[in-house]
Design an enzyme around this catalytic site. Structure first.
Site, PDB file in Angstrom:
ATOM      1  N   GLY A   1       0.855  -1.184   0.000  1.00 21.41           N
ATOM      2  CA  GLY A   1       0.000   0.000   0.000  1.00 21.41           C
ATOM      3  C   GLY A   1       0.888   1.231   0.000  1.00 21.41           C
ATOM      4  O   GLY A   1       1.859   1.295   0.764  1.00 21.41           O
TER       5      GLY A   1
ATOM      6  N   GLY B   1       0.591   4.265   1.095  1.00 22.54           N
ATOM      7  CA  GLY B   1       0.718   4.950   2.380  1.00 22.54           C
ATOM      8  C   GLY B   1       1.605   4.189   3.341  1.00 22.54           C
ATOM      9  O   GLY B   1       2.539   4.742   3.933  1.00 22.54           O
TER      10      GLY B   1
ATOM     11  N   GLU C   1      -4.500   6.531  -2.940  1.00 30.37           N
ATOM     12  CA  GLU C   1      -5.147   5.219  -2.797  1.00 30.37           C
ATOM     13  C   GLU C   1      -6.197   5.205  -1.685  1.00 30.37           C
ATOM     14  O   GLU C   1      -6.663   4.144  -1.283  1.00 30.37           O
ATOM     15  CB  GLU C   1      -4.090   4.135  -2.569  1.00 30.37           C
ATOM     16  CG  GLU C   1      -3.237   3.883  -3.803  1.00 30.37           C
ATOM     17  CD  GLU C   1      -2.188   2.820  -3.608  1.00 30.37           C
ATOM     18  OE1 GLU C   1      -1.580   2.423  -4.607  1.00 30.37           O
ATOM     19  OE2 GLU C   1      -1.949   2.381  -2.458  1.00 30.37           O
TER      20      GLU C   1
ATOM     21  N   ASN D   1       5.264  10.977 -10.898  1.00 33.44           N
ATOM     22  CA  ASN D   1       6.250  10.517 -11.868  1.00 33.44           C
ATOM     23  C   ASN D   1       5.934  11.179 -13.205  1.00 33.44           C
ATOM     24  O   ASN D   1       4.982  11.967 -13.328  1.00 33.44           O
ATOM     25  CB  ASN D   1       6.296   8.989 -11.957  1.00 33.44           C
ATOM     26  CG  ASN D   1       4.993   8.370 -12.462  1.00 33.44           C
ATOM     27  OD1 ASN D   1       4.214   9.000 -13.180  1.00 33.44           O
ATOM     28  ND2 ASN D   1       4.744   7.128 -12.077  1.00 33.44           N
TER      29      ASN D   1
ATOM     30  N   LEU E   1      11.642  10.525 -12.802  1.00 35.44           N
ATOM     31  CA  LEU E   1      11.763  10.072 -14.184  1.00 35.44           C
ATOM     32  C   LEU E   1      12.321   8.657 -14.286  1.00 35.44           C
ATOM     33  O   LEU E   1      12.922   8.292 -15.293  1.00 35.44           O
ATOM     34  CB  LEU E   1      12.661  11.037 -14.976  1.00 35.44           C
ATOM     35  CG  LEU E   1      12.284  12.524 -14.937  1.00 35.44           C
ATOM     36  CD1 LEU E   1      13.350  13.356 -15.631  1.00 35.44           C
ATOM     37  CD2 LEU E   1      10.928  12.753 -15.594  1.00 35.44           C
ATOM     38  N   GLY E   2      12.146   7.859 -13.239  1.00 35.71           N
ATOM     39  CA  GLY E   2      12.644   6.489 -13.259  1.00 35.71           C
ATOM     40  C   GLY E   2      14.156   6.440 -13.401  1.00 35.71           C
ATOM     41  O   GLY E   2      14.891   7.103 -12.657  1.00 35.71           O
ATOM     42  N   SER E   3      14.632   5.718 -14.378  1.00 34.79           N
ATOM     43  CA  SER E   3      16.072   5.547 -14.572  1.00 34.79           C
ATOM     44  C   SER E   3      16.774   6.830 -15.025  1.00 34.79           C
ATOM     45  O   SER E   3      18.005   6.902 -15.049  1.00 34.79           O
ATOM     46  CB  SER E   3      16.339   4.439 -15.601  1.00 34.79           C
ATOM     47  OG  SER E   3      15.777   4.782 -16.860  1.00 34.79           O
ATOM     48  N   GLU E   4      15.979   7.868 -15.362  1.00 41.39           N
ATOM     49  CA  GLU E   4      16.564   9.146 -15.768  1.00 41.39           C
ATOM     50  C   GLU E   4      16.777  10.094 -14.595  1.00 41.39           C
ATOM     51  O   GLU E   4      17.365  11.162 -14.767  1.00 41.39           O
ATOM     52  CB  GLU E   4      15.664   9.815 -16.818  1.00 41.39           C
ATOM     53  CG  GLU E   4      15.558   9.045 -18.121  1.00 41.39           C
ATOM     54  CD  GLU E   4      16.899   8.881 -18.800  1.00 41.39           C
ATOM     55  OE1 GLU E   4      17.629   9.889 -18.918  1.00 41.39           O
ATOM     56  OE2 GLU E   4      17.219   7.743 -19.203  1.00 41.39           O
TER      57      GLU E   4
ATOM     58  N   ASP F   1       7.742   4.844  -3.603  1.00 39.97           N
ATOM     59  CA  ASP F   1       7.342   5.072  -2.209  1.00 39.97           C
ATOM     60  C   ASP F   1       8.568   5.295  -1.333  1.00 39.97           C
ATOM     61  O   ASP F   1       8.535   6.112  -0.401  1.00 39.97           O
ATOM     62  CB  ASP F   1       6.532   3.885  -1.693  1.00 39.97           C
ATOM     63  CG  ASP F   1       5.217   3.727  -2.441  1.00 39.97           C
ATOM     64  OD1 ASP F   1       4.678   4.753  -2.914  1.00 39.97           O
ATOM     65  OD2 ASP F   1       4.729   2.592  -2.559  1.00 39.97           O
TER      66      ASP F   1
END
Length: 306
Positions: free
Chosen positions: A39, A41, A139, A183, A211-214, A242
């Protein structure tokens, strides 16, 4: 004063690893299966507690079932304060997670999380008021997030809002919160057809886009700043975002700059993807400090006066 209160979702993650995702009507064999607490949170609360044990309140709900009991035990083991977590006559939230090709695909069944409505918070407003920072995600019902954000605005409490998963009502929150951490995909849903650099400038030092892997990008009031990700051999990306939010919240409560808080969070999320499970790889403060030392990033120790 407790440093942070997380008002948000709690679930049990049902995680399947597979080398091939089935097409419609197809059955394939998976590799592994596990049940782990999750979850958004709860994950963010655990990520914070790994860095600052007993300094984060979790406010949410679980169901009156075995999953709920397991999750409460997990909070205790991870030094998360959970007297703000109630048990409701509903099933505990579930997330069905498929791990495939170094990435994840997730289906959420909210269950008890849908019971975390504004009235549910009646006994918890003082906990929220006693917080240095409040963390929210998407959520739990939007009206609850909105009520918490308005309460915090009225009481001069800073709010970190992670608009994930994205929903149409997110824009109502933006002027009420201090930090927004979507994101790249969620940012496009929030601000369709608007150039990223213009949006970052409009919400300077407030909008932090992962940006994830960026890496991570934000505007410091003068120009766009990009903090690169750290290359890693991926085991499981579930919970990396998270971990980022929990660690970013930690940096803010330690009075680090936004840039340094982001850098600390990038290191924490990098460490998290080396192990299985949303919470399984979340690092301790000692692990983060060791990595900062390895990378010759000394801002945290300098800030702490060590």
């Amino acid at each position: 004063m407790t440093k942070v209160s997380v008002v948000g979702s709690i679930s049990m993650d049902l995680v399947t690893s597979t080398k091939r995702v089935p097409q419609a009507g197809e059955t394939v064999f998976g590799e592994n299966f596990a049940m782990v607490p999750g979850g958004k949170g709860a994950n963010q609360a655990v990520a914070f507690a790994r860095l600052a044990p007993h300094d984060v309140n979790m406010i949410g709900a679980v169901g009156n079932d075995a999953f709920g009991e397991t999750i409460l035990k997990n909070f205790k083991e991870n030094a998360v304060l959970f007297d703000g977590v109630g048990t409701v006559p509903q099933t505990t939230g579930i997330a069905q997670i498929t791990l495939f090709d170094d990435d994840n695909r997730i289906i959420i069944i909210p269950g008890a999380n849908n019971e975390v409505l504004p009235d549910y918070l009646e006994n918890f407003w003082e906990k929220i008021k006693d917080s240095q920072l409040v963390v929210l995600q998407n959520e739990i019902p939007h009206e609850t997030n909105l009520a918490v954000a308005k309460f915090c605005k009225e009481n001069a409490i800073k709010v970190l809002y992670n608009p994930a998963p994205a929903r149409k009502t997110d824009l109502e929150m933006i002027e009420l919160v201090d930090y927004i951490t979507p994101n790249e995909h969620e940012c496009k849903e929030l601000f369709p057809n608007e150039p990223l650099e213009e949006i970052l400038a409009k919400y300077a030092n407030r909008l932090i886009v992962t940006l994830g892997s960026e890496g991570v990008i934000f505007h410091d009031g003068n120009e766009v700043q990009k903090i690169p990700a750290i290359k890693a051999k991926v085991v499981d990306t579930t919970g990396a975002g998270d971990t980022f939010n929990g660690a970013f919240a930690f940096g803010l409560t330690e009075n680090l700059s936004i840039a340094d808080s982001i850098q600390l969070a990038v290191v924490a999320s990098h460490l998290s993807i080396h192990k299985f499970g949303a919470q399984g790889g979340m690092p301790s403060l000692a692990e983060v400090e060791d990595k900062l030392k390895e990378l010759k990033l000394n801002f945290y120790k300098k800030k702490k006066g060590l």
